[in-house]
Design a protein around this motif. Structure first.
Motif, PDB file in Angstrom:
ATOM      1  N   ILE A 124       0.731  -1.481  -0.131  1.00 35.72           N
ATOM      2  CA  ILE A 124       0.054   0.026   0.108  1.00 35.72           C
ATOM      3  C   ILE A 124       0.719   1.282   0.033  1.00 35.72           C
ATOM      4  N   GLU A 125       2.049   1.144   0.347  1.00 34.08           N
ATOM      5  CA  GLU A 125       2.875   2.452   0.509  1.00 34.08           C
ATOM      6  C   GLU A 125       3.195   2.586  -0.883  1.00 34.08           C
ATOM      7  N   ASP A 126       3.546   1.830  -1.863  1.00 36.88           N
ATOM      8  CA  ASP A 126       3.826   2.044  -3.008  1.00 36.88           C
ATOM      9  C   ASP A 126       2.617   2.359  -3.835  1.00 36.88           C
ATOM     10  N   TRP A 127       1.400   1.803  -3.498  1.00 40.49           N
ATOM     11  CA  TRP A 127       0.247   2.104  -4.358  1.00 40.49           C
ATOM     12  C   TRP A 127      -0.034   3.565  -4.096  1.00 40.49           C
ATOM     13  N   PHE A 128      -0.043   3.930  -3.143  1.00 44.27           N
ATOM     14  CA  PHE A 128      -0.563   5.465  -2.800  1.00 44.27           C
ATOM     15  C   PHE A 128       0.634   6.434  -3.384  1.00 44.27           C
ATOM     16  N   LYS A 129       1.806   5.979  -3.296  1.00 39.46           N
ATOM     17  CA  LYS A 129       2.823   6.778  -4.156  1.00 39.46           C
ATOM     18  C   LYS A 129       2.412   6.859  -5.483  1.00 39.46           C
TER      19      LYS A 129
ATOM     20  N   LEU B   5      -5.703  -6.811   7.663  1.00 42.54           N
ATOM     21  CA  LEU B   5      -6.134  -6.226   8.795  1.00 42.54           C
ATOM     22  C   LEU B   5      -5.216  -5.001   8.953  1.00 42.54           C
ATOM     23  N   ILE B   6      -5.599  -3.956   8.501  1.00 47.04           N
ATOM     24  CA  ILE B   6      -4.476  -2.691   8.285  1.00 47.04           C
ATOM     25  C   ILE B   6      -4.696  -1.706   9.852  1.00 47.04           C
ATOM     26  N   ASN B   7      -3.706  -1.326  10.154  1.00 47.99           N
ATOM     27  CA  ASN B   7      -3.713  -0.523  11.353  1.00 47.99           C
ATOM     28  C   ASN B   7      -3.946   0.915  10.816  1.00 47.99           C
ATOM     29  N   HIS B   8      -5.116   1.617  11.492  1.00 48.71           N
ATOM     30  CA  HIS B   8      -5.513   2.675  11.025  1.00 48.71           C
ATOM     31  C   HIS B   8      -4.566   3.875  11.081  1.00 48.71           C
ATOM     32  N   TYR B   9      -3.728   3.960  12.349  1.00 49.89           N
ATOM     33  CA  TYR B   9      -2.714   5.118  12.209  1.00 49.89           C
ATOM     34  C   TYR B   9      -1.918   5.078  11.115  1.00 49.89           C
ATOM     35  N   TYR B  10      -1.436   3.723  10.881  1.00 49.68           N
ATOM     36  CA  TYR B  10      -0.378   3.514   9.754  1.00 49.68           C
ATOM     37  C   TYR B  10      -0.917   3.813   8.624  1.00 49.68           C
ATOM     38  N   LEU B  11      -2.269   3.630   8.171  1.00 49.62           N
ATOM     39  CA  LEU B  11      -2.904   3.740   6.970  1.00 49.62           C
ATOM     40  C   LEU B  11      -2.881   5.284   6.830  1.00 49.62           C
ATOM     41  N   LYS B  12      -3.381   6.080   7.809  1.00 51.63           N
ATOM     42  CA  LYS B  12      -3.443   7.342   7.464  1.00 51.63           C
ATOM     43  C   LYS B  12      -1.927   7.979   7.322  1.00 51.63           C
ATOM     44  N   LYS B  13      -0.897   7.527   8.057  1.00 47.97           N
ATOM     45  CA  LYS B  13       0.188   8.053   8.004  1.00 47.97           C
ATOM     46  C   LYS B  13       0.980   7.734   6.457  1.00 47.97           C
ATOM     47  N   THR B  14       0.445   6.514   6.074  1.00 51.51           N
ATOM     48  CA  THR B  14       1.058   6.173   4.608  1.00 51.51           C
ATOM     49  C   THR B  14       0.489   7.070   3.796  1.00 51.51           C
ATOM     50  N   VAL B  15      -0.722   7.530   3.844  1.00 50.69           N
ATOM     51  CA  VAL B  15      -1.261   8.078   2.811  1.00 50.69           C
ATOM     52  C   VAL B  15      -0.989   9.561   2.578  1.00 50.69           C
ATOM     53  N   THR B  16      -0.689  10.202   4.055  1.00 49.65           N
ATOM     54  CA  THR B  16      -0.354  11.555   3.975  1.00 49.65           C
ATOM     55  C   THR B  16       1.411  11.666   3.499  1.00 49.65           C
ATOM     56  N   GLU B  17       1.963  10.825   3.825  1.00 51.39           N
ATOM     57  CA  GLU B  17       3.625  10.655   3.286  1.00 51.39           C
ATOM     58  C   GLU B  17       3.586  10.467   1.963  1.00 51.39           C
ATOM     59  N   ALA B  18       2.429   9.838   1.208  1.00 54.31           N
ATOM     60  CA  ALA B  18       2.671   9.570  -0.115  1.00 54.31           C
ATOM     61  C   ALA B  18       2.342  10.825  -0.944  1.00 54.31           C
ATOM     62  N   GLY B  19       1.796  11.979  -0.011  1.00 50.64           N
ATOM     63  CA  GLY B  19       1.476  13.171  -0.792  1.00 50.64           C
ATOM     64  C   GLY B  19       0.237  13.727  -0.763  1.00 50.64           C
ATOM     65  N   TYR B  20      -0.908  12.837  -0.196  1.00 49.06           N
ATOM     66  CA  TYR B  20      -2.228  13.597  -0.039  1.00 49.06           C
ATOM     67  C   TYR B  20      -2.246  14.660   0.877  1.00 49.06           C
ATOM     68  N   THR B  21      -3.074  15.541   0.793  1.00 48.75           N
ATOM     69  CA  THR B  21      -3.176  16.692   1.765  1.00 48.75           C
ATOM     70  C   THR B  21      -3.639  16.254   3.090  1.00 48.75           C
ATOM     71  N   SER B  22      -4.736  15.220   3.131  1.00 45.53           N
ATOM     72  CA  SER B  22      -5.528  14.832   4.124  1.00 45.53           C
ATOM     73  C   SER B  22      -5.919  13.313   4.154  1.00 45.53           C
ATOM     74  N   ALA B  23      -6.085  12.756   5.154  1.00 42.47           N
ATOM     75  CA  ALA B  23      -6.400  11.391   5.365  1.00 42.47           C
ATOM     76  C   ALA B  23      -7.343  11.339   6.372  1.00 42.47           C
ATOM     77  N   GLN B  24      -8.761  10.719   6.262  1.00 44.91           N
ATOM     78  CA  GLN B  24      -9.629  10.425   7.283  1.00 44.91           C
ATOM     79  C   GLN B  24     -10.001   9.081   7.315  1.00 44.91           C
ATOM     80  N   ILE B  25     -10.551   8.472   8.082  1.00 44.05           N
ATOM     81  CA  ILE B  25     -11.092   7.124   8.240  1.00 44.05           C
ATOM     82  C   ILE B  25     -12.505   7.269   8.924  1.00 44.05           C
ATOM     83  N   GLN B  26     -13.554   6.973   8.206  1.00 45.92           N
ATOM     84  CA  GLN B  26     -14.920   7.321   8.834  1.00 45.92           C
ATOM     85  C   GLN B  26     -15.509   5.743   8.976  1.00 45.92           C
ATOM     86  N   PRO B  27     -16.460   5.767   9.925  1.00 46.00           N
ATOM     87  CA  PRO B  27     -17.377   4.659  10.058  1.00 46.00           C
ATOM     88  C   PRO B  27     -18.343   4.542   8.973  1.00 46.00           C
TER      89      PRO B  27
END
Length: 360
Positions: free
Chosen positions: A166-171, A296-318
């Motif tokens: 997922i790190e490469d995918w978001f990049k 089963l992806i850790n949500h903190y890791y997921l948001k960190k991965t997304v923002t480090e890839a260059g996205y302005t923001s990342a939120q996880i909603q139910p």
């Protein structure tokens, strides 16, 4: 409304929800009225679509719910927007988006069989998908650039938990448009204890027992236990290793695809580097394809991965539970949906999570 479980904010949104609801009913009737075997689609998608038809209210309520979350992120009218259906499978999301009124809909899937099937379905149901792309994220980016298409929304349902790296995918995905929103839903909600426990059992079975081949299985997926496949890969790649060491390395490379297994064995054998084991007790993937078994992806890791890839923001909603005609079941779901609507704790009760990431 039959398929909408989210309350509209105003009369304008109410009109849009009515249109989405009518579109969902149109898609259901279209699928129901087609002889899937007769029109020539694969057994794989015959199986999936038949399952959707048998449980159409459940699935269409999920798809409409995710579509509404996505539309609320748009900054331009739907009639001017480009919708990307990533990992589109049987095409329901693409058909729903096009019927709702998106200017351009791009269907994408890595599985060539599904791409061919959705072309047939599009022709038969009269809902024209504008572009089809067979391949992974790099292929999608290349095609959009060649066609000079800029994404406004990139959406998927139950795809995120199968992406290998997922790190490469978001990049790579950041190149899909100058300004767009990504809305990915996943039923592998690690925050929901019941779901997490159930999926861990699924993962352990895939890892150690494998599965029986069934009618309609995807041809590219293996039925053998993942650990046994890794043993075979390591044995063939480094036949001089002892059986005990092969067994140990196969366990340590859980969650590795074949190319990474070979790199890890090289580093271990030639440089003495230890195998870096994944930090989860049961997460595992198909070593041939890298397809995770309900990751089963850790949500903190997921948001960190997304923002480090260059996205302005990342939120996880139910997301909310779908409703049915069973009164007692509906009562329980409505109570759970009340808890889900509470900020901060809703994700722990939610049947799935929705990643909303923005590039500006």
């Amino acid at each position: 409304m039959k398929y909408i479980i989210i309350k509209p904010k105003d009369h304008i949104e109410k009109a849009l929800f009515d249109k989405i609801d009518r579109s969902a009913e149109l898609i259901y009737k279209s699928f129901r009225n087609q002889d899937l075997a007769e029109i020539g689609i694969s057994e794989y998608n015959q199986r999936y679509i038949t399952h959707y038809i048998d449980n159409y209210t459940f699935y269409l309520q999920l798809y409409t719910q995710i579509l509404i979350v996505a539309i609320r992120e748009l900054t331009i009218p739907i009639e001017e927007a480009v919708f990307i259906d990533y990992g589109g499978g049987s095409g329901i999301f693409s058909f729903l988006a096009k019927s709702t009124g998106f200017k351009t809909v791009v269907y994408n899937d890595i599985y060539d069989v599904s791409v061919a099937d959705v072309k047939i379905l599009s022709k038969n149901n009269g809902i024209k998908i504008d572009h089809f792309v067979c391949g992974d994220i790099d292929d999608l980016v290349k095609e959009l650039n060649e066609q000079k298409i800029q994404a406004n929304l990139v959406c998927s349902f139950d795809v995120l938990e199968h992406i290998y790296n997922i790190e490469d995918w978001f990049k790579h995905s950041i190149k899909l448009g100058h300004q767009f929103t990504l809305v990915f839903s996943s039923s592998a909600n690690i925050r929901n204890y019941v779901i997490s426990r159930r999926l861990k059992a699924v993962q352990q079975k895939a890892e150690n027992l494998g599965k029986e081949k069934k009618w309609g299985d995807k041809n590219r997926d293996t039925s053998s236990p993942f650990v046994e496949i890794r043993k075979e890969i390591i044995k063939n790649y480094s036949p001089s290793l002892s059986e005990d060491l092969i067994q140990d390395l196969a366990k340590r490379t859980r969650g590795y695809a074949i190319s990474d297994i070979q790199k890890a064995i090289d580093a271990y054998s030639k440089q003495g580097k230890p195998i870096k084991e994944i930090n989860h007790p049961t997460n595992t993937c198909d070593p041939y394809t890298g397809n995770w078994s309900e990751h089963l992806i850790n949500h903190y890791y997921l948001k960190k991965t997304v923002t480090e890839a260059g996205y302005t923001s990342a939120q996880i909603q139910p997301a909310f539970y779908t409703l049915s005609t069973q009164k007692l079941v509906n009562l329980a779901k409505k109570i759970l949906n009340l808890f889900i609507s509470i900020p901060g704790i809703g994700i722990y009760f939610s049947p799935l999570y929705v990643l909303v990431a923005k590039k500006k």
